[in-house]
Structure formats: C-alpha cells, structure tokens
Scaffold this active site. Structure first.
Site, short mmCIF file in Angstrom:
data_model
loop_
_atom_site.label_atom_id
_atom_site.label_comp_id
_atom_site.label_asym_id
_atom_site.label_seq_id
_atom_site.Cartn_x
_atom_site.Cartn_y
_atom_site.Cartn_z
N HIS A 120 34.11 48.46 38.53
CA HIS A 120 34.92 49.44 37.78
C HIS A 120 36.22 49.73 38.52
O HIS A 120 36.35 49.42 39.71
CB HIS A 120 34.14 50.75 37.63
CG HIS A 120 33.89 51.42 38.94
ND1 HIS A 120 32.98 50.93 39.85
CD2 HIS A 120 34.47 52.49 39.53
CE1 HIS A 120 32.99 51.69 40.94
NE2 HIS A 120 33.89 52.64 40.78
N ASP A 122 38.26 53.23 39.29
CA ASP A 122 37.94 54.66 39.22
C ASP A 122 38.73 55.35 38.10
O ASP A 122 39.95 55.24 38.01
CB ASP A 122 38.23 55.36 40.55
CG ASP A 122 37.23 54.95 41.63
OD1 ASP A 122 36.10 54.55 41.29
OD2 ASP A 122 37.61 55.04 42.82
C1 OGA Z 1 33.56 55.20 44.63
C2 OGA Z 1 32.75 53.96 44.68
C3 OGA Z 1 31.61 52.49 46.20
C4 OGA Z 1 30.75 52.60 47.41
O1 OGA Z 1 33.32 56.07 45.48
O2 OGA Z 1 34.46 55.28 43.80
O3 OGA Z 1 32.81 53.20 43.76
O4 OGA Z 1 30.46 51.53 48.00
N1 OGA Z 1 32.06 53.76 45.81
O5 OGA Z 1 30.34 53.71 47.76
MN MN Z 2 34.49 53.80 42.40
#
Ligand code: OGA
Ligand code: MN
Length: 299
Positions: A120, A122
């Site tokens: 994704h 964010d």
């Molecule tokens: C986020 C995310 C990935 C992770 O915090 O936006 O996608 O490895 N984290 O924690």
């Molecule tokens: Mn993320």
C-alpha cells in the site's frame, strides 16, 4: 521542566552537520549517517535531505535517539501532519503519531498490530493522500519484521504495453475498507469503526498513473491494500488488470528490503513507492512510531 521546544535554537542559527548520504546498491533507498535529528537542522542540511528523498525515495537515518516531539517537529518541516483515523492507536499525547505495534498491555493492543500487511501507499484512501511517512523504531524483534518498499516509477517505466494501454488516462477507486473486514477477522487488532470514523474514510478516486509533483516523473499509483477497481472497465477486466499491475509493481528488481536496526528512522515517499510489512513471530515485540505528512491531490 521547560520543554525541548522552548529551548530549541531557531533553525536559522543551526550549525551545519557533516553527514553522509550513501545510496543503496539497488532500485531505491539511501542511508544517512553522522546526522543527529535531535539537534536543530540548518537550512542547507534540510535542503540536502529533501533532495536525497526525491532522488532515493527511502532515507534511512541511522541511530536517531529522538523523542516523539522531535520526531513530530522534524516531520512537520515537510508539511502538515495527518491524523490517523484509528485514534485508538495514537501515541498518548501525540495525535500525530500512530503506534505500530504487536504488543498487548493488560489485554489491550497498544498499537496497530497488522499495519502494512498488504502492499500500500499510506493514506491513499483520502482525496489528499500522503507525501511521505516517517517510521521510528522503538523496539525490534530479534528475527523478522523487515519492511519492503517497491519503486513505482520503475513499475511504470517497465510496464508491458498492453497494461499501459489498459490504464493510461484511467482512474481507480481507493478504499480504506478494501481489506479491513478481512483483516479484522484474521486477527484481533482492528476495532469496529464508529460512524464518525467511517465518515472519514469514504472511497476516493485517483489516477492510476500519477505525476510526481516535485520531480515530474510518472509512477503507478495503485496497490492491493487500498485499490479496489479501475473505473470504466468491466468488473472482471478491472480485477484482472489490477492483479497484473500489483504483481508487476513488486517484482524483485523494483524492491528494497529494509532490515531494521535499533533507532532507525525511515522516511519514505508515498507518491513514488508502495510498501509492505513482512511481519514477525507473534511472541517477539515490535513497536514503531509513525508520522504521516500530507501531500497534494494526485494528477
Ligand atoms: C506503516 C507500515 C510497515 C511495517 O507503518 O505505515 O506500513 O513494517 N508499516 O511496520
Ligand atoms: Mn504503511
């Protein structure tokens, strides 16, 4: 006790720091060493960081022993910060910080335990999505927990022509709820969204191919996490094209794998990348703090 903010030397008077930027040998990313983001940042140093971020898309700032307030202050220099809809997981006292954590304290999760389980960008589910995010390691597991980043400029540049033709000029629907129900069932992390929360995450539409507002480069802007449908294509064709786009985006040659080190602060560009949490064994604690900078309407 006076707060750090009150004691802070105005940035105009900040002393330059002699830090190094080491690009990774790969499709994206650079490591920054010798910089202390807890100190006031000189304008010239800030400009070097902005340039490196545009050039490399992921910046890994090593050994940042900064407080949540310093994390917020640094993030704010890039733009206004976004407040995540899951207020349950804001760091107490810091609505700008989302706690990403698999830790359960007294029966309650302290953060979002399954953040980033699907590829994704964010907050692409908002009409004004994110410029970038800054994730700061607090507690890391002894194994697992890596984060993957895929370069969506490369994904576009190398896209087979039948897919280019299928998506050029088209728009796609982004939905926070795309995987929410499924993730809620799979684990116990996700609260049922209140009517107020649902009102904040109405579906939006963005171009499938966007132009980076600062570099002018084109990038694919779809992801399995939030993109549900390409507008103007029959449902089955939309599904098939999206699946091909998702698979192509994350080919090994587009991906950087970040193995976290203690006190890493990782700053990525949500306009040119998608990312994925690879997860770690459930019995090993993993906690990070995230700020998210608002960007602009994709075009
Ligand atoms: C986020 C995310 C990935 C992770 O915090 O936006 O996608 O490895 N984290 O924690
Ligand atoms: Mn993320």
């Amino acid at each position: 006790m006076p707060t750090a903010t009150l004691l802070r030397v105005p940035d105009a008077d900040a002393l330059p720091q002699s830090f190094e930027i080491h690009p990774f040998d790969g499709p994206l990313g650079a490591e920054i060493t010798g910089l202390d983001l807890g100190r006031p940042l000189a304008q010239h140093d800030f400009a070097r960081i902005v340039r490196a971020h545009l050039d490399h898309h992921v910046l890994v700032f090593r050994r940042q022993r900064i407080t949540p307030q310093q994390h917020v202050d640094f993030s704010r220099r890039f733009g206004p910060l976004m407040i995540h809809v899951l207020h349950q997981f804001h760091l107490p006292g810091f609505p700008e910080i989302l706690t990403v954590s698999n830790v359960i304290r007294e029966g309650n999760p302290i953060g979002l335990g399954d953040a980033g389980k699907y590829w994704h960008s964010d907050i692409s589910y908002k009409a004004v999505p994110s410029l970038g995010s800054l994730l700061h390691a607090q507690e890391l597991p002894s194994e697992g927990g890596d984060t993957l980043f895929a370069n969506m400029h490369l994904a576009w540049d190398t896209l087979p022509s039948h897919l280019r033709r299928a998506v050029e000029g088209r728009q796609a629907v982004h939905s926070y709820l795309a995987k929410y129900g499924q993730m809620q069932k799979a684990a116990n992390w996700r609260p049922t969204l209140s009517p107020d929360q649902l009102a904040l995450v109405k579906d939006v539409v963005h171009p499938v191919v966007r132009t980076h507002p600062e570099t002018g480069r084109k990038a694919l802007f779809v992801s399995e996490g939030f993109t549900t449908q390409i507008i103007g294509l029959p449902k089955d064709e939309s599904r098939a094209v999206l699946d091909e786009l998702f698979a192509h985006s994350v080919r090994a040659e587009h991906v950087y794998r970040h193995a976290w080190q203690a006190h890493d602060l990782v700053f990525w560009d949500n306009r040119s990348l998608i990312h994925l949490a690879t997860g770690c064994p459930a019995h090993l604690a993993r906690t990070l703090y995230r700020t998210t900078i608002e960007g602009d309407v994709p075009f």
